[in-house]
Design an enzyme around this catalytic site. Structure first.
Site, PDB file in Angstrom:
ATOM      1  N   ASN A   1      -2.987  -4.944   2.555  1.00  0.00           N
ATOM      2  CA  ASN A   1      -3.778  -4.438   1.426  1.00  0.00           C
ATOM      3  C   ASN A   1      -3.895  -5.495   0.330  1.00  0.00           C
ATOM      4  O   ASN A   1      -2.941  -6.216   0.043  1.00  0.00           O
ATOM      5  CB  ASN A   1      -3.101  -3.195   0.830  1.00  0.00           C
ATOM      6  CG  ASN A   1      -3.031  -2.018   1.795  1.00  0.00           C
ATOM      7  OD1 ASN A   1      -2.719  -2.183   2.969  1.00  0.00           O
ATOM      8  ND2 ASN A   1      -3.305  -0.837   1.293  1.00  0.00           N
TER       9      ASN A   1
ATOM     10  N   GLY B   1       0.844  -1.194   0.000  1.00  0.00           N
ATOM     11  CA  GLY B   1       0.000   0.000   0.000  1.00  0.00           C
ATOM     12  C   GLY B   1       0.876   1.240   0.000  1.00  0.00           C
ATOM     13  O   GLY B   1       1.969   1.222  -0.573  1.00  0.00           O
TER      14      GLY B   1
ATOM     15  N   LYS C   1       3.408   3.213   9.820  1.00  0.00           N
ATOM     16  CA  LYS C   1       4.193   4.426  10.094  1.00  0.00           C
ATOM     17  C   LYS C   1       3.344   5.537  10.709  1.00  0.00           C
ATOM     18  O   LYS C   1       3.670   6.064  11.756  1.00  0.00           O
ATOM     19  CB  LYS C   1       4.825   4.924   8.790  1.00  0.00           C
ATOM     20  CG  LYS C   1       6.352   4.931   8.887  1.00  0.00           C
ATOM     21  CD  LYS C   1       6.976   5.592   7.682  1.00  0.00           C
ATOM     22  CE  LYS C   1       7.434   4.541   6.691  1.00  0.00           C
ATOM     23  NZ  LYS C   1       7.344   4.912   5.318  1.00  0.00           N
TER      24      LYS C   1
ATOM     25  N   GLU D   1      -8.302  -3.018   2.979  1.00  0.00           N
ATOM     26  CA  GLU D   1      -7.171  -3.261   3.883  1.00  0.00           C
ATOM     27  C   GLU D   1      -7.639  -3.894   5.179  1.00  0.00           C
ATOM     28  O   GLU D   1      -8.634  -3.465   5.743  1.00  0.00           O
ATOM     29  CB  GLU D   1      -6.472  -1.971   4.286  1.00  0.00           C
ATOM     30  CG  GLU D   1      -6.540  -0.813   3.384  1.00  0.00           C
ATOM     31  CD  GLU D   1      -6.198   0.434   4.183  1.00  0.00           C
ATOM     32  OE1 GLU D   1      -5.517   0.349   5.209  1.00  0.00           O
ATOM     33  OE2 GLU D   1      -6.646   1.500   3.766  1.00  0.00           O
TER      34      GLU D   1
ATOM     35  N   PHE E   1     -11.191  13.314   9.278  1.00  0.00           N
ATOM     36  CA  PHE E   1     -10.870  13.746  10.640  1.00  0.00           C
ATOM     37  C   PHE E   1     -10.023  15.007  10.584  1.00  0.00           C
ATOM     38  O   PHE E   1      -9.362  15.268   9.579  1.00  0.00           O
ATOM     39  CB  PHE E   1     -10.094  12.634  11.378  1.00  0.00           C
ATOM     40  CG  PHE E   1     -10.881  11.362  11.535  1.00  0.00           C
ATOM     41  CD1 PHE E   1     -11.710  11.166  12.630  1.00  0.00           C
ATOM     42  CD2 PHE E   1     -10.818  10.367  10.563  1.00  0.00           C
ATOM     43  CE1 PHE E   1     -12.448  10.001  12.771  1.00  0.00           C
ATOM     44  CE2 PHE E   1     -11.567   9.203  10.697  1.00  0.00           C
ATOM     45  CZ  PHE E   1     -12.378   9.012  11.796  1.00  0.00           C
TER      46      PHE E   1
HETATM   47  C1  LIG Z   1     -10.323  -0.053  11.376  1.00  0.00           C
HETATM   48  C2  LIG Z   1      -9.920   0.997  10.399  1.00  0.00           C
HETATM   49  C3  LIG Z   1     -10.718   2.112  10.225  1.00  0.00           C
HETATM   50  C4  LIG Z   1     -10.363   3.106   9.328  1.00  0.00           C
HETATM   51  N1  LIG Z   1     -11.167   4.203   9.190  1.00  0.00           N
HETATM   52  C5  LIG Z   1     -10.818   5.191   8.348  1.00  0.00           C
HETATM   53  C6  LIG Z   1     -11.630   6.375   8.203  1.00  0.00           C
HETATM   54  O1  LIG Z   1     -12.686   6.522   8.828  1.00  0.00           O
HETATM   55  N2  LIG Z   1     -11.211   7.332   7.352  1.00  0.00           N
HETATM   56  C7  LIG Z   1     -10.043   7.223   6.628  1.00  0.00           C
HETATM   57  O2  LIG Z   1      -9.721   8.135   5.891  1.00  0.00           O
HETATM   58  N3  LIG Z   1      -9.264   6.104   6.717  1.00  0.00           N
HETATM   59  C8  LIG Z   1      -9.621   5.102   7.562  1.00  0.00           C
HETATM   60  N4  LIG Z   1      -8.830   3.985   7.686  1.00  0.00           N
HETATM   61  C9  LIG Z   1      -7.778   3.768   6.703  1.00  0.00           C
HETATM   62  C10 LIG Z   1      -6.438   4.330   7.066  1.00  0.00           C
HETATM   63  O3  LIG Z   1      -6.398   5.658   6.625  1.00  0.00           O
HETATM   64  C11 LIG Z   1      -5.483   3.436   6.309  1.00  0.00           C
HETATM   65  O4  LIG Z   1      -5.429   2.217   6.973  1.00  0.00           O
HETATM   66  C12 LIG Z   1      -4.130   4.028   6.142  1.00  0.00           C
HETATM   67  O5  LIG Z   1      -4.215   5.052   5.191  1.00  0.00           O
HETATM   68  C13 LIG Z   1      -3.081   2.991   5.738  1.00  0.00           C
HETATM   69  O6  LIG Z   1      -2.997   2.838   4.350  1.00  0.00           O
HETATM   70  P1  LIG Z   1      -1.866   1.952   3.679  1.00  0.00           P
HETATM   71  O7  LIG Z   1      -2.177   0.529   3.881  1.00  0.00           O
HETATM   72  O8  LIG Z   1      -1.909   2.306   2.212  1.00  0.00           O
HETATM   73  O9  LIG Z   1      -0.544   2.306   4.293  1.00  0.00           O
HETATM   74  C14 LIG Z   1      -9.172   2.976   8.571  1.00  0.00           C
HETATM   75  C15 LIG Z   1      -8.362   1.843   8.743  1.00  0.00           C
HETATM   76  C16 LIG Z   1      -8.708   0.870   9.646  1.00  0.00           C
HETATM   77  C17 LIG Z   1      -7.816  -0.314   9.829  1.00  0.00           C
HETATM   78  N1  LIG Z   2      -1.443  -7.515  12.538  1.00  0.00           N
HETATM   79  C1  LIG Z   2      -1.221  -7.184  11.247  1.00  0.00           C
HETATM   80  N2  LIG Z   2      -2.263  -6.908  10.414  1.00  0.00           N
HETATM   81  C2  LIG Z   2      -2.028  -6.582   9.122  1.00  0.00           C
HETATM   82  N3  LIG Z   2      -0.792  -6.520   8.553  1.00  0.00           N
HETATM   83  C3  LIG Z   2       0.276  -6.794   9.325  1.00  0.00           C
HETATM   84  C4  LIG Z   2       0.109  -7.136  10.698  1.00  0.00           C
HETATM   85  N4  LIG Z   2       1.335  -7.372  11.234  1.00  0.00           N
HETATM   86  C5  LIG Z   2       2.223  -7.182  10.253  1.00  0.00           C
HETATM   87  N5  LIG Z   2       1.609  -6.841   9.092  1.00  0.00           N
HETATM   88  C6  LIG Z   2       2.345  -6.542   7.828  1.00  0.00           C
HETATM   89  O1  LIG Z   2       2.305  -5.137   7.643  1.00  0.00           O
HETATM   90  C7  LIG Z   2       1.896  -4.826   6.317  1.00  0.00           C
HETATM   91  C8  LIG Z   2       1.041  -3.586   6.276  1.00  0.00           C
HETATM   92  O2  LIG Z   2       1.647  -2.442   6.792  1.00  0.00           O
HETATM   93  P1  LIG Z   2       1.238  -1.021   6.212  1.00  0.00           P
HETATM   94  O3  LIG Z   2       2.019  -0.019   7.002  1.00  0.00           O
HETATM   95  O4  LIG Z   2      -0.229  -0.886   6.144  1.00  0.00           O
HETATM   96  O5  LIG Z   2       1.867  -1.060   4.766  1.00  0.00           O
HETATM   97  P2  LIG Z   2       1.183  -1.042   3.310  1.00  0.00           P
HETATM   98  O6  LIG Z   2       0.888   0.389   3.045  1.00  0.00           O
HETATM   99  O7  LIG Z   2       2.214  -1.612   2.381  1.00  0.00           O
HETATM  100  O8  LIG Z   2      -0.069  -1.852   3.377  1.00  0.00           O
HETATM  101  C9  LIG Z   2       1.082  -6.023   5.859  1.00  0.00           C
HETATM  102  O9  LIG Z   2       1.102  -6.176   4.445  1.00  0.00           O
HETATM  103  C10 LIG Z   2       1.743  -7.191   6.574  1.00  0.00           C
HETATM  104  O10 LIG Z   2       2.783  -7.724   5.772  1.00  0.00           O
HETATM  105 MG   LIG Z   3      -1.728  -1.274   4.561  1.00  0.00          MG
END
Ligand SMILES: Cc1cc2nc3c(=O)[nH]c(=O)nc-3n(C[C@H](O)[C@H](O)[C@H](O)COP(=O)(O)O)c2cc1C
Ligand SMILES: Nc1ncnc2c1ncn2[C@@H]1O[C@H](COP(=O)(O)OP(=O)(O)O)[C@@H](O)[C@H]1O
Ligand SMILES: [Mg+2]
Length: 148
Positions: free
Chosen positions: A31, A17, A23, A81, A111
């Site tokens: 993802n 992702g 981070k 995700e 938010f």
């Molecule tokens: C339980 C949960 C709820 C979330 N709710 C929102 C939300 O209400 N609004 C939003 O913009 N992103 C929401 N997110 C998404 C986060 O912004 C997203 O996980 C983050 O951007 C990480 O993206 P990445 O996997 O590309 O790194 C949520 C994620 C999770 C796990």
């Molecule tokens: N408890 C967990 N739930 C989901 N992903 C996890 C977990 N622990 C480790 N990971 C690892 O972290 C990665 C996701 O981290 P994230 O910061 O969201 O990166 P990305 O933007 O690449 O999805 C997953 O693809 C997986 O390999």
């Molecule tokens: Mg992710």
């Protein structure tokens, strides 16, 4: 209706992702690649779901999943995700991830700060923990989909 299509079972390889989950949020999300996103029912309600997740042939754990465009980050592409409620020793990019969406928690929101998003996710996790203890949810955990 937000519960239409549930339970919904999805499977695919864990893809990269934007690297924000761990981070920015302290909450890693596994993802799915675009083809899984494109295979979703077209009228599936975007938002936050709870359910079950299995990585490769491992145990089945509780999870929360976000399906949508992440308004806080204004993503151009829809994403699916999954944050698994289990501590893994290492990343599992490239693994097969099976999920079963059991229920709907809320719609995606914007938010004013990262802290508010993080707090909302913590609340989602706590709600999911409880809801997944219910018998209907436990039945889905035991579905043959997750059994080898
Ligand atoms: C339980 C949960 C709820 C979330 N709710 C929102 C939300 O209400 N609004 C939003 O913009 N992103 C929401 N997110 C998404 C986060 O912004 C997203 O996980 C983050 O951007 C990480 O993206 P990445 O996997 O590309 O790194 C949520 C994620 C999770 C796990
Ligand atoms: N408890 C967990 N739930 C989901 N992903 C996890 C977990 N622990 C480790 N990971 C690892 O972290 C990665 C996701 O981290 P994230 O910061 O969201 O990166 P990305 O933007 O690449 O999805 C997953 O693809 C997986 O390999
Ligand atoms: Mg992710």
């Amino acid at each position: 209706m937000s519960t239409k299509h549930l339970p919904l079972f999805l499977e695919g390889e864990v893809a990269k992702g934007f690297g924000r989950g761990s981070k920015d949020l302290g909450c890693p999300t596994a993802n799915y690649p675009l083809e899984v996103v494109q295979s979703l029912p077209k009228d599936l309600e975007p938002g936050v779901y709870y359910g079950w997740a299995q990585v490769d042939k491992g145990d089945t754990y509780k999870m929360v999943a976000n399906i949508g465009w992440c308004p806080f980050y204004q993503n151009k592409q829809m994403s699916v995700e999954t944050h698994i409620l289990h501590k893994f020793d290492k990343d599992f990019y490239g693994s097969q991830l099976k999920i079963g969406l059991v229920g709907y928690l809320r719609g995606e929101k914007n938010f004013n700060s990262l802290e508010e998003l993080i707090n909302e996710i913590k609340q989602d996790i706590s709600n999911a923990e409880k809801l997944l203890e219910q018998p209907d949810a436990q039945n889905i955990k035991n579905d043959k989909y997750f059994v080898y």
